[in-house]
Enzyme design. Structure first.
Site, PDB file in Angstrom:
ATOM      1  N   ASP A   1      16.286  -3.663 -41.412  1.00  0.00           N
ATOM      2  CA  ASP A   1      17.322  -3.502 -40.246  1.00  0.00           C
ATOM      3  C   ASP A   1      16.588  -3.829 -38.779  1.00  0.00           C
ATOM      4  O   ASP A   1      17.560  -3.824 -37.671  1.00  0.00           O
ATOM      5  CB  ASP A   1      17.833  -2.172 -40.481  1.00  0.00           C
TER       6      ASP A   1
ATOM      7  N   HIS B   1      10.612   3.636 -44.268  1.00  0.00           N
ATOM      8  CA  HIS B   1      11.425   3.543 -45.436  1.00  0.00           C
ATOM      9  C   HIS B   1      11.086   4.601 -46.316  1.00  0.00           C
ATOM     10  O   HIS B   1       9.662   4.742 -46.559  1.00  0.00           O
ATOM     11  CB  HIS B   1      11.421   2.073 -45.933  1.00  0.00           C
TER      12      HIS B   1
ATOM     13  N   HIS C   1      20.326   5.371 -42.968  1.00  0.00           N
ATOM     14  CA  HIS C   1      20.614   4.558 -44.114  1.00  0.00           C
ATOM     15  C   HIS C   1      21.192   3.055 -43.202  1.00  0.00           C
ATOM     16  O   HIS C   1      20.622   2.680 -42.516  1.00  0.00           O
ATOM     17  CB  HIS C   1      21.657   4.949 -45.023  1.00  0.00           C
TER      18      HIS C   1
END
Ligand code: ACO
Length: 431
Positions: A366, A309, A268
């Protein structure tokens, strides 16, 4: 007259039937209401990882993973990231509408009013080991806010709940910077309320008593953008954690502390730190193909961090925005980072590779955020903390929404696979 959609379920063993109503949102896939299933047909449903289960209704954030759409309260992330500010987005997420000029000014004042923390909290922070991971400190310190603000908080009062939400948005940067300064051995930097949200945070992070510190306008602007992109993402693991804890009626600071813990994991929010660790491990652009090969090898636990994802199976719209910002910021700050070249090479090879194409694995937000944080001088161990500061807005908005609606305690079922009933034997008669 429009007919309500229903899906007919037939249990072939008993011949019983059940009509399941379809819960329609304003957008998104239709969802079956299965609440009557156990009492009518005697079945529960099995969905580990909640890949097919909606846990709530919400009016805050909409994602269409197939089309790469992300909207806060109906506003596309592309428009907000180009034209809004983090605090305006925070107001939007909390209240449902964009503020007027006067409302925004009042909101800014309310957030600024709460930026300081109790001096005892700084003492609490000083009790940690100097090398404690800042996310561990954050979870502990934010949880401890419940000790400061529990007795006088009326959970039934909408006003008290809003103040708690504002307090968390206001104090999170102060706490985050204090955790960093503890690690560095620097004295406390108190929030300068004449500065804006991100400027104030950068000032608390990097100013030292011995010299003048001028906050870079470029750095504050890009941080504001990153915070907008990370502010909410509907029912992700940490937000679902906040809601689950919140469903018990727990103190909101305890709920957010639980969210911070969930965010820390590398699958995460911990991914931004893991991406930079991965770049360090790769070491040189010439090693990229070797690591791509490893990522595809099922017997190797290595995964390409910052790729894939749960929801976006086309592209992550935040990644598109941040990729562009990454170029601009590195140029504006005059930073030449070999990690950016490595990232681009990794991205290029992976996006042409059958494995990643077939599994619909694309760079997520990210993948690039760490490169920007690095350019701003933020240490790698603080990357997930940055995410937590931004996501606090989403957590408290979702917590407020839940608290303003009658909610059942969250309590999933299980499929029990352990032993059936057996008899206790005393130790001497066990084999
Ligand atoms: N590298 C290599 N293979 C991958 C990757 C990856 N990054 N991500 C998924 N896969 C493969 C899996 O091995 C699996 O293969 P299989 O079907 O042959 O078993 C398939 O793709 C599906 O992966 P799952 O893990 O089942 O997908 P899920 O939706 O559960 O997980 C997740 C999504 C956790 C994000 C995953 O892609 C991952 O671990 N990515 C790396 C960590 C990361 O970047 N996390 C940040 C997420 S974004 C955020 O939180 C802001």
């Amino acid at each position: 007259m429009s007919k309500k959609k229903r899906v007919l379920l037939t249990d072939e063993s008993s011949g019983k039937e059940l009509e399941l109503p379809v819960v329609a949102g304003t957008e998104g896939e239709p969802t079956l209401d299965i609440k009557a299933l156990p009492s009518t047909l005697g079945y529960f449903t099995y969905d580990p990882g909640f890949t097919a289960t909606a846990s709530c209704t919400s009016k805050i954030t909409f994602i269409d993973g197939g089309k790469g759409i992300l909207r806060y309260r109906g506003y596309p992330i592309e428009q907000l990231s180009e034209r809004s500010t983090f605090l305006e987005v925070a107001y939007l997420l909390l209240n449902g509408e964009l503020p007027s000029e006067a409302q925004l000014q009042k909101f800014r004042g309310e957030i600024t009013y709460h930026t300081m923390v109790h001096e005892h909290l700084n003492e609490f922070i000083s009790g940690f080991q100097y090398d404690a991971h800042p996310m561990a400190m954050m979870a502990g310190v934010v949880g401890s806010l419940a000790a400061f603000y529990h007795n006088r908080m009326d959970m039934e009062s909408q006003e008290h709940r809003m103040v708690a939400a504002q307090r968390m948005i206001a104090k999170m940067p102060t706490i985050a910077a204090a955790c960093y300064r503890h690690h560095m051995g620097w004295p406390t930097a108190y929030p300068q309320n004449s500065l804006r949200y991100c400027e104030r945070f950068l000032h608390m992070m990097f100013s030292v008593p011995s010299e003048e510190y001028q906050v870079s306008e470029v750095s504050a602007r890009v941080l504001d953008l990153l915070f907008i992109l990370h502010a909410d993402h509907e029912q992700n693991a940490s937000t679902s954690t906040v809601r689950l804890v919140g469903s018990t009626g727990a103190n909101p600071y305890a709920c957010v502390a639980a969210g911070i813990s969930a965010l820390w994991g590398p699958a995460h929010g911990g991914a931004n730190e893991a991406v930079l660790d991965m770049f360090t491990q790769i070491g040189d652009i010439s090693n990229v193909p070797k690591f791509i090969k490893r990522a595809k090898d099922k017997s190797d636990p290595f995964r390409l961090m910052g790729f894939g994802h749960r929801v976006y199976k086309n592209f992550d719209p935040r990644a598109t925005i941040i990729r562009q910002a990454c170029y601009e910021v590195l140029e504006e700050l005059g930073v030449n980072d070999p990690m950016m070249d490595m990232a681009l090479e990794l991205e290029r090879i992976a996006l042409e590779d059958e494995y990643f194409i077939e599994k619909k694995l694309y760079p997520n937000v990210d993948f690039y955020s760490g490169i920007i944080y690095r350019a701003l001088g933020i240490p790698v161990s603080m990357f997930t903390v940055m995410f937590a500061i931004a996501r606090t807005v989403g957590w408290v908005a979702q917590w407020l929404e839940q608290s303003n609606t009658p909610t059942k305690i969250g309590r999933p079922r299980q499929v029990y696979k352990g032993p059936t009933e057996r008899k206790y034997e005393p130790p001497h008669s066990r084999r």
